[in-house]
Design an enzyme around this catalytic site. Structure first.
Site, short mmCIF file in Angstrom:
data_model
loop_
_atom_site.label_atom_id
_atom_site.label_comp_id
_atom_site.label_asym_id
_atom_site.label_seq_id
_atom_site.Cartn_x
_atom_site.Cartn_y
_atom_site.Cartn_z
N ASP A 50 0.81 -1.21 -0.04
CA ASP A 50 -0.01 0.13 -0.15
C ASP A 50 0.84 1.30 0.28
OD1 ASP A 50 0.69 -0.24 2.53
OD2 ASP A 50 -1.05 0.03 3.31
N SER A 51 2.27 1.10 0.02
CA SER A 51 3.19 2.21 -0.21
C SER A 51 2.74 2.87 -1.57
CB SER A 51 4.52 1.90 -0.05
OG SER A 51 4.81 0.65 -0.93
N ASP A 89 -1.04 -5.88 -0.26
CA ASP A 89 -1.42 -5.47 1.01
C ASP A 89 -2.89 -5.16 1.09
OD1 ASP A 89 0.26 -4.73 3.01
OD2 ASP A 89 1.29 -3.31 2.15
N LYS A 119 -1.18 -9.19 2.70
CA LYS A 119 -0.36 -8.96 3.66
C LYS A 119 -1.29 -8.11 4.89
CE LYS A 119 3.22 -5.79 3.74
NZ LYS A 119 2.78 -4.77 4.47
N GLU A 121 -0.85 -5.44 8.36
CA GLU A 121 -0.47 -4.78 9.50
C GLU A 121 -0.84 -5.48 10.76
OE1 GLU A 121 0.44 -0.61 9.00
OE2 GLU A 121 1.17 -1.04 7.22
N GLU A 188 9.57 -4.47 10.36
CA GLU A 188 10.09 -3.10 9.71
C GLU A 188 10.42 -2.39 10.75
OE1 GLU A 188 7.26 -1.02 7.15
OE2 GLU A 188 8.72 0.69 7.10
O1 KIV Z 1 3.51 -1.00 1.88
C1 KIV Z 1 4.92 -1.58 1.53
O2 KIV Z 1 5.42 -1.40 0.42
C2 KIV Z 1 5.23 -2.34 2.81
C3 KIV Z 1 6.69 -2.78 2.45
C4 KIV Z 1 7.59 -1.55 2.65
C5 KIV Z 1 7.04 -3.81 3.37
O3 KIV Z 1 4.61 -2.81 3.50
#
Ligand code: KIV
Length: 287
Positions: A50-51, A89, A119, A121, A188
């Site tokens: 989600d970055s 994510d 994924k 958090e 992280e």
């Molecule tokens: O959103 C993302 O890119 C991440 C990674 C940096 C682990 O969670």
């Protein structure tokens, strides 16, 4: 060919889980089809992180990212890759209300993108979500330590585990999602001793980002590694300076357009003899 066989088989979540303590797991983020195509041959896991909210869409953090954005980019990364495990994510607000909400969002991701895992958090409170999903056919990668979706509670993106209480909580988070069945755990923004302790404490491979070389694998935001941003966190190694390369290329293009050096004859369509005759015949009729 049988109904269940594929010509090129993707790496699976259980295969990544089996890599604990073995060959380091190579992971990078990917958001688009062409980039996924380049990364696919080099990486075990492509994370549609989600970055992308910050990296692709210019948002200040990941809080504004929606499920629809994740699905759209997940589809693109799946189209561009054929070998790596693709993990998508779960965005802020799509799983925190409880297992049922998480399952509804995760099934949309898997069905609409074709990706094989999600994924989340996962603090300790998210362990029931990890268990609910993995028991119902959704492989989950969890994420502990610095949790970017918590930016508004934390007041920024700061390394974690500074106090003994915080260290203990992060280890508890990692163990909880490990016991709940996460196939890998992103760690992280923690110091080397904490990265090492978490890696020793869990059965799943740890994937470090700013968590030291003692983790079972590593992940970076691909745009950081390629030097597409001016600022990069301490834990990033820049392997290229693509921002300068792109800027120089575009400057040359702009100069060529302004000086009428582009396009040249080689970049211009020229009609063949037949087409020229047909045009002349047409011109004669009109004239
Ligand atoms: O959103 C993302 O890119 C991440 C990674 C940096 C682990 O969670």
């Amino acid at each position: 060919m049988s109904r269940h066989s594929e010509t090129i088989r993707r790496i699976t979540a259980p295969e990544i889980r089996a890599r604990k303590g073995g060959d380091p797991v190579v992971c990078l983020t990917a958001y688009t089809a062409p980039m996924a195509q380049i990364l696919d041959q080099h990486c075990d896991v492509l994370l549609v992180g989600d970055s992308l909210g910050m990296v692709v869409h210019g948002l200040p953090n990941t809080v504004g990212v929606t499920l629809e954005m994740m699905i759209l980019h997940g589809q693109a990364v799946m189209r561009g890759s054929e070998r790596a495990l693709v993990v998508v994510d779960m965005p802020f607000g799509s799983y925190e209300a409880g297992p049922e909400q998480a399952f509804a969002a995760a099934t949309r991701i898997l069905k609409e993108t074709g990706a094989q895992a999600v994924k989340i958090e996962a603090g300790a409170t998210a362990a029931p979500v990890v268990a609910f999903l993995t028991q119902r056919g959704v492989p989950v990668m969890s994420h502990v330590g610095l949790l970017p979706q918590n930016v508004n509670v934390d007041g920024g993106f700061k390394a974690k585990g500074r106090s003994p209480e915080e260290r203990a909580r992060i280890i508890a988070d990692a163990k909880a999602s490990d016991e709940a069945g996460a196939f890998a755990i992103v760690v992280e923004g923690v110091d080397e001793s904490l990265g090492t302790e978490i890696t020793a404490a869990v059965k799943a491979p740890t994937i470090g980002i700013g968590a030291s070389a003692t983790c079972d694998g590593q992940i970076l935001v691909v745009d950081d590694l390629l030097g597409l941003f001016d600022w990069t966190p301490k834990f990033v190694r820049r392997y290229a300076d693509l921002k300068s390369i792109i800027s120089e290329a575009v400057q040359s293009y702009a100069e060529d357009v302004r000086a009428r050096r582009f396009p040249a004859a080689a970049e211009t369509y020229a009609l063949g003899a037949k087409a020229r005759q047909a045009r002349v015949a047409g011109d004669d009729k009109r004239g």
